[in-house]
Design an enzyme around this catalytic site. Structure first.
Site, mmCIF file in Angstrom:
data_model
loop_
_atom_site.group_PDB
_atom_site.id
_atom_site.type_symbol
_atom_site.label_atom_id
_atom_site.label_comp_id
_atom_site.label_asym_id
_atom_site.label_seq_id
_atom_site.Cartn_x
_atom_site.Cartn_y
_atom_site.Cartn_z
ATOM 1 N N LYS A 1 62.326 14.726 78.597
ATOM 2 C CA LYS A 1 62.021 14.215 77.243
ATOM 3 C C LYS A 1 62.051 12.692 77.232
ATOM 4 O O LYS A 1 61.144 12.046 76.702
ATOM 5 C CB LYS A 1 63.047 14.764 76.243
ATOM 6 C CG LYS A 1 63.126 13.989 74.937
ATOM 7 C CD LYS A 1 64.191 14.515 73.992
ATOM 8 C CE LYS A 1 65.563 13.898 74.130
ATOM 9 N NZ LYS A 1 65.767 12.579 73.522
ATOM 10 N N ASN A 2 63.127 12.124 77.785
ATOM 11 C CA ASN A 2 63.285 10.676 77.667
ATOM 12 C C ASN A 2 62.314 9.901 78.546
ATOM 13 O O ASN A 2 62.106 8.707 78.333
ATOM 14 C CB ASN A 2 64.736 10.265 77.954
ATOM 15 C CG ASN A 2 65.653 10.681 76.811
ATOM 16 O OD1 ASN A 2 65.181 11.092 75.752
ATOM 17 N ND2 ASN A 2 66.958 10.586 77.026
ATOM 18 N N CYS B 1 72.449 6.452 63.732
ATOM 19 C CA CYS B 1 72.321 7.888 63.917
ATOM 20 C C CYS B 1 73.696 8.452 64.246
ATOM 21 O O CYS B 1 74.668 7.712 64.326
ATOM 22 C CB CYS B 1 71.286 8.223 64.981
ATOM 23 S SG CYS B 1 71.846 7.922 66.618
ATOM 24 N N ARG C 1 72.867 1.932 66.538
ATOM 25 C CA ARG C 1 71.910 1.771 67.637
ATOM 26 C C ARG C 1 70.936 0.658 67.272
ATOM 27 O O ARG C 1 69.797 0.908 66.882
ATOM 28 C CB ARG C 1 71.199 3.095 67.935
ATOM 29 C CG ARG C 1 72.181 4.134 68.449
ATOM 30 C CD ARG C 1 71.527 5.447 68.750
ATOM 31 N NE ARG C 1 70.666 5.420 69.915
ATOM 32 C CZ ARG C 1 69.910 6.443 70.288
ATOM 33 N NH1 ARG C 1 69.910 7.549 69.603
ATOM 34 N NH2 ARG C 1 69.146 6.355 71.353
ATOM 35 N N ASP D 1 74.593 10.777 78.256
ATOM 36 C CA ASP D 1 73.964 11.999 77.755
ATOM 37 C C ASP D 1 74.545 13.271 78.391
ATOM 38 O O ASP D 1 74.152 14.384 78.014
ATOM 39 C CB ASP D 1 72.444 11.954 77.976
ATOM 40 C CG ASP D 1 71.790 10.862 77.141
ATOM 41 O OD1 ASP D 1 72.407 10.398 76.165
ATOM 42 O OD2 ASP D 1 70.652 10.466 77.467
ATOM 43 N N ARG E 1 65.850 19.474 69.774
ATOM 44 C CA ARG E 1 65.203 18.166 69.986
ATOM 45 C C ARG E 1 65.080 17.844 71.466
ATOM 46 O O ARG E 1 64.186 17.103 71.861
ATOM 47 C CB ARG E 1 66.014 17.057 69.304
ATOM 48 C CG ARG E 1 65.931 17.076 67.800
ATOM 49 C CD ARG E 1 66.651 15.871 67.228
ATOM 50 N NE ARG E 1 66.407 14.711 68.054
ATOM 51 C CZ ARG E 1 67.319 13.797 68.389
ATOM 52 N NH1 ARG E 1 68.536 13.876 67.939
ATOM 53 N NH2 ARG E 1 66.994 12.781 69.163
HETATM 54 N N1 EPU Z 1 71.786 -1.756 72.315
HETATM 55 C C1 EPU Z 1 71.933 -2.948 71.673
HETATM 56 N N2 EPU Z 1 70.793 -3.587 71.245
HETATM 57 C C2 EPU Z 1 69.556 -3.082 71.432
HETATM 58 C C3 EPU Z 1 69.410 -1.854 72.107
HETATM 59 C C4 EPU Z 1 70.561 -1.202 72.535
HETATM 60 O O1 EPU Z 1 73.041 -3.442 71.492
HETATM 61 O O2 EPU Z 1 68.559 -3.717 71.028
HETATM 62 C C5 EPU Z 1 72.991 -1.021 72.787
HETATM 63 C C6 EPU Z 1 73.099 0.381 72.202
HETATM 64 O O3 EPU Z 1 73.693 0.372 70.932
HETATM 65 C C7 EPU Z 1 73.922 1.101 73.249
HETATM 66 C C8 EPU Z 1 73.424 0.459 74.554
HETATM 67 O O4 EPU Z 1 72.847 -0.789 74.169
HETATM 68 O O5 EPU Z 1 75.274 0.789 73.099
HETATM 69 C C9 EPU Z 1 72.418 1.264 75.316
HETATM 70 O O6 EPU Z 1 71.379 1.685 74.427
HETATM 71 P P1 EPU Z 1 69.894 1.915 74.934
HETATM 72 O O7 EPU Z 1 68.996 0.941 74.262
HETATM 73 O O8 EPU Z 1 69.863 1.952 76.422
HETATM 74 O O9 EPU Z 1 69.584 3.363 74.348
HETATM 75 P P2 EPU Z 1 68.143 3.888 73.951
HETATM 76 O O10 EPU Z 1 67.164 3.301 74.870
HETATM 77 O O11 EPU Z 1 67.942 3.748 72.492
HETATM 78 C C10 EPU Z 1 68.084 5.931 75.583
HETATM 79 C C11 EPU Z 1 68.008 7.421 75.453
HETATM 80 C C12 EPU Z 1 69.324 7.959 74.922
HETATM 81 C C13 EPU Z 1 70.431 7.541 75.887
HETATM 82 C C14 EPU Z 1 70.442 6.019 76.049
HETATM 83 C C15 EPU Z 1 71.445 5.521 77.059
HETATM 84 C C16 EPU Z 1 65.683 7.853 74.985
HETATM 85 C C17 EPU Z 1 64.666 8.343 74.044
HETATM 86 N N3 EPU Z 1 66.922 7.784 74.550
HETATM 87 O O12 EPU Z 1 68.310 5.436 74.266
HETATM 88 O O13 EPU Z 1 69.211 9.363 74.929
HETATM 89 O O14 EPU Z 1 71.674 7.977 75.417
HETATM 90 O O15 EPU Z 1 69.128 5.569 76.467
HETATM 91 O O16 EPU Z 1 71.204 6.076 78.301
HETATM 92 O O17 EPU Z 1 65.376 7.556 76.131
HETATM 93 C C18 EPU Z 1 69.656 11.556 74.268
HETATM 94 O O18 EPU Z 1 68.687 11.916 74.960
HETATM 95 O O19 EPU Z 1 70.506 12.359 73.812
HETATM 96 C C19 EPU Z 1 69.830 10.129 73.991
HETATM 97 C C20 EPU Z 1 70.544 9.667 72.979
#
Ligand code: EPU
Length: 455
Positions: free
Chosen positions: A22-23, A116, A121, A314, A406
């Site tokens: 998915k991701n 969320c 996030r 995750d 999801r």
């Molecule tokens: N963060 C910031 N600023 C930003 C972006 C992120 O401070 O602009 C922080 C976040 O709050 C968090 C950390 O950085 O503490 C990492 O967040 P990241 O941006 O890497 O998360 P994401 O890209 O939004 C993806 C996955 C998540 C997974 C995370 C971490 C997808 C669609 N989602 O989210 O997946 O937990 O990376 O590996 O790829 C799930 O599948 O259950 C899920 C939540």
């Protein structure tokens, strides 16, 4: 609403193939916005989040055709610029349309994703990266409005307080492929989903090197073209099934297992006392058959979630469910989302002994879990409760399973194929509900789009 009714106590046995990721699929789908020609993806899992992305891309002028796990995405209207709140709020990954839209169309209006269940996030790093490339970004009526005639390559440090950002890296990398000049992303996320996105973009004509390492270099090009791509197997689904096999004291072979992407988990499972081994060393290590088997007591362990290649956040909830049954105390620290512990009180309802202090949970092992009604409140937490239900004595009802839908395709059917006893039921009436059939159209090719399913 729907719930799972689980009769616990059956060890999982047999063989199961791991679905596409998915991701990985979500940013790959968003990358179709970058090209005037169609993109054909194979191995796209038919999940609720994927359907949400199909709806969003439909709003943004992309026609989507699907047959089973094949998906063809063709841009038919580049004048559509607005990703509205009622779609974005269903799925935070909507933010990964921002970079491609801005790079190709010069403008994008995307509703700011809210918080969320797993915590705050923010998207500040995404915006900082695009601004560094020359985008003018404002916030109006809850929408991010980004404009740039043509983005300009530069060096961007993308690290934040919790390390790298996965979708932030995907966004900046996707935007940079059409920028003028060279972009260097420092402190880039190294997750396999980023390397997979770079593989797709390069096959479309982009010029990216270093994806999968902390420094990614992107030389901008003028236009991208059509390609086909196979989505990599889902490491989180693979990990969830592996933990389920171990937790139930079963013996399972998982096919298409991304071994190389899950070393943090497999090493920990071995330390816990679980047998985890590749069945045929000649198979490619990103897609191989792995046997997971367990008997006897589990050893307690310490683990901390970290960006890749560390232990994935995750899988934290699922492994915690297993450690509830270890002989001794384990310590789990969450370094990516310090509040991602909604499963903790629910596991305690099943007889676990978990004490949370800030971002750390002490897991005091107990001899058994006992079935109970519990409530899912996020995707991976739900998976953890379902696994706990399989291992527990008696009946467990996990409500609000729309969360699990999801990210896992008919998880109850997959687990039942391994011998679990799970029924999907209506939460109110308790009546059993059958599966929803996949959307099947007909074989897809890269010719001009013919049918619309996205609008
Ligand atoms: N963060 C910031 N600023 C930003 C972006 C992120 O401070 O602009 C922080 C976040 O709050 C968090 C950390 O950085 O503490 C990492 O967040 P990241 O941006 O890497 O998360 P994401 O890209 O939004 C993806 C996955 C998540 C997974 C995370 C971490 C997808 C669609 N989602 O989210 O997946 O937990 O990376 O590996 O790829 C799930 O599948 O259950 C899920 C939540």
């Amino acid at each position: 609403m729907q719930a799972f009714r689980i009769q616990g106590g059956t060890p999982l046995t047999g063989q199961l193939a791991v679905d596409g990721s998915k991701n990985a699929a979500l940013p790959l789908m968003a990358a179709s916005l970058l090209s005037p020609e169609p993109v054909l993806l194979h191995g796209v899992p038919p999940l609720a989040d994927v359907n949400n992305m199909v709806n969003l891309l439909g709003e943004l002028g992309v026609q989507v055709e699907r047959q089973d796990r094949d998906m063809k995405l063709s841009v038919v209207d580049e004048s559509r610029l607005h990703a509205r709140y009622d779609i974005v709020k269903t799925m935070r990954a909507s933010i990964c349309t921002l970079g491609p839209m801005l790079a190709r169309r010069g403008e994008a209006r995307i509703s700011m994703p809210g918080g969320c269940a797993i915590g705050d996030r923010p998207v500040d790093l995404h915006l900082r990266g695009l601004e560094a490339m020359g985008a003018d970004i404002t916030l109006e009526g809850g929408d991010i409005i980004a404009r740039a005639k043509r983005l300009k390559g530069t060096t961007i440090f993308l690290g934040g307080p919790f390390g790298s950002t996965v979708l932030g890296t995907a966004n900046i990398m996707s935007a940079a492929v059409l920028a003028e000049g060279v972009t260097i992303i420092e402190s880039a996320a190294c997750e396999p989903e980023i390397a997979d996105l770079a593989r797709l973009l390069n096959a479309m004509g982009a010029c990216i090197s270093g994806a999968g390492t902390p420094r990614v270099t992107i030389k901008g090009v003028d236009e991208l073209h059509s390609t086909e791509h196979h989505v990599l197997p889902d490491r989180i689904v693979a990990g969830t099934l592996a933990i389920g096999a171990a937790l139930s004291k079963g013996d399972v072979q998982l096919l298409d297992f991304p071994w190389d992407h899950l070393l943090a988990l497999t090493h920990l499972l071995q330390e816990i006392g679980v047998t985890v081994e590749r069945v045929d060393p000649n198979e490619p290590c990103d897609r191989c058959t792995v046997r997971v088997a367990a008997e006897g007591a589990f050893n307690p362990v310490l683990f901390t979630t970290q960006p890749y290649p560390g232990f994935p956040t995750d899988l934290q909830a699922q492994l915690m469910a297993l450690l509830c049954l270890a002989r001794g105390n384990s310590i789990v620290t969450e370094k990516i989302y310090p509040d991602r512990f909604m499963h903790v009180p629910e596991l305690n309802r099943m007889g676990a002994k978990l004490v949370r202090q800030g971002p750390t949970v002490v897991v005091q092992g107990v001899p058994e879990l006992i079935g109970a009604p519990v409530m899912a409140s996020d995707l991976r937490g739900s998976a953890s409760l379902i696994l706990a239900g399989i291992a527990a004595r008696g009946e467990t009802i996990v409500s609000r399973v729309y969360h699990v839908d999801r990210g896992y395709f008919r998880l109850e059917e997959q687990l039942n194929a391994l011998g679990a006893q799970i029924q999907r039921v209506d939460s109110e009436s308790g009546e059993v509900i059958g599966g929803v059939p996949c959307v099947v159209t007909r074989p897809l090719s890269l010719e001009a789009p013919t049918i619309a399913t996205a609008h």
